[in-house]
Design an enzyme around this catalytic site. Structure first.
Site, PDB file in Angstrom:
ATOM      1  N   ARG A  50       0.833  -1.197   0.000  1.00  0.00           N
ATOM      2  CA  ARG A  50       0.000   0.000   0.000  1.00  0.00           C
ATOM      3  C   ARG A  50       0.869   1.250   0.000  1.00  0.00           C
ATOM      4  NH1 ARG A  50      -4.211  -1.303   4.982  1.00  0.00           N
ATOM      5  NH2 ARG A  50      -4.822  -3.410   4.326  1.00  0.00           N
ATOM      6  N   ASP A  52       0.184   5.499   1.320  1.00  0.00           N
ATOM      7  CA  ASP A  52      -0.766   6.400   1.954  1.00  0.00           C
ATOM      8  C   ASP A  52      -1.311   7.404   0.950  1.00  0.00           C
ATOM      9  OD1 ASP A  52      -0.173   5.215   4.403  1.00  0.00           O
ATOM     10  OD2 ASP A  52       1.346   6.717   4.913  1.00  0.00           O
ATOM     11  N   ARG A 207       7.316   7.828   7.317  1.00  0.00           N
ATOM     12  CA  ARG A 207       6.934   9.206   7.622  1.00  0.00           C
ATOM     13  C   ARG A 207       7.183   9.551   9.090  1.00  0.00           C
ATOM     14  NH1 ARG A 207       0.990   9.662   5.609  1.00  0.00           N
ATOM     15  NH2 ARG A 207       1.200  11.761   6.497  1.00  0.00           N
TER      16      ARG A 207
END
Length: 259
Positions: A50, A52, A207
């Site tokens: 995935r 974000d 992040r």
């Protein structure tokens, strides 16, 4: 039936990440719609992982099983004609039916980009986090080094993580500075790229690492403190989650035997 492996580049600014969502505004949704328009097949693609909302990718792999006999050399152009301009399929190859983009991935690399110049770059604004205040790059590199190896990365995982284990391995981590856009005689620091290669990553992991390293660069947190933050296994110990737009999936590697 054929198993096709493709790679896709995308600017994630206007999308809710890669994986399909109820609102239908994801990279996966757009790719599956394009395949449907091209072949008439309603199918689900499998991606290497995935991303974000707002995160970008360079060559993100995905695969799918198709009964279409369209020649390999036609797929990229045909899909790109049916995709938005900020999503581009760049490669297509046939792989064994057993190949799985996510389960087969051995190494993934993410790149986070900080524009350390006094003024933002209007041409790269969607791909960079602008930080005009001087950063201590050496301290950030020292902090980054503490993350190498196999660790429990709970401190750097989203509180919403549903993974049963937060143990991951970071193989390589480095920072590079591009000063080509610095103004002569200015305090510009250039564009700072951080590359992190690992066995896999948790939700928001890169992040949160970057949000913590930025605090190190701002001298709000000592570089050696990163080791303590890691050992704490507590999300509250780490820094904030850095903005999504500076992050890009850079590469995904597989064992050649699986391809």
């Amino acid at each position: 039936m054929r198993n096709l492996l493709m790679k896709v580049n995308y600017d994630g600014t206007h999308y809710d990440g890669f994986q399909t969502q109820p609102q239908g505004n994801t990279i996966q949704d757009r790719l599956e719609q394009a395949i449907l328009h091209l072949t008439g097949e309603t199918l689900k693609i499998t991606a290497s992982g995935r991303t974000d909302a707002g995160v970008h990718a360079y060559g993100q792999p995905f695969n799918f099983i198709t009964s279409s006999q369209i020649p390999l050399e036609r797929w990229c152009l045909a899909l790109n004609a049916r995709l938005p301009q900020d999503i581009v399929v760049t490669e297509a190859k046939e792989v064994p039916l057993s190949f799985h983009s996510r389960r087969g991935a051995k190494r993934k690399t993410y790149r986070y980009t900080i524009n350390g110049n006094r003024f933002p770059d209007p041409f790269q604004r969607r791909l960079q986090y602008h930080h005009p205040v001087k950063l201590d790059i050496t301290a950030m590199q020292q902090g980054l080094a503490h993350l190498l190896g196999t660790h429990d990365f709970t401190s750097f995982a989203s509180r919403k993580s549903t993974k049963t284990s937060h143990v991951r391995t970071i193989f390589e981590a480095s920072m590079e500075i591009d000063r080509s856009m610095c103004r002569p005689g200015s305090s510009d620091q250039g564009v700072i790229h951080t590359y992190i290669t690992g066995s896999g990553f948790l939700q928001h992991m890169v992040r949160i690492i970057m949000g913590t390293l930025i605090q190190v660069g701002e001298r709000k947190v000592q570089a050696d403190k990163v080791a303590e933050i890691l050992a704490a296994c507590d999300r509250a110990a780490a820094g904030p989650t850095a903005v999504a737009k500076g992050l890009a999936l850079w590469s995904v590697e597989y064992d050649q035997d699986s391809l």
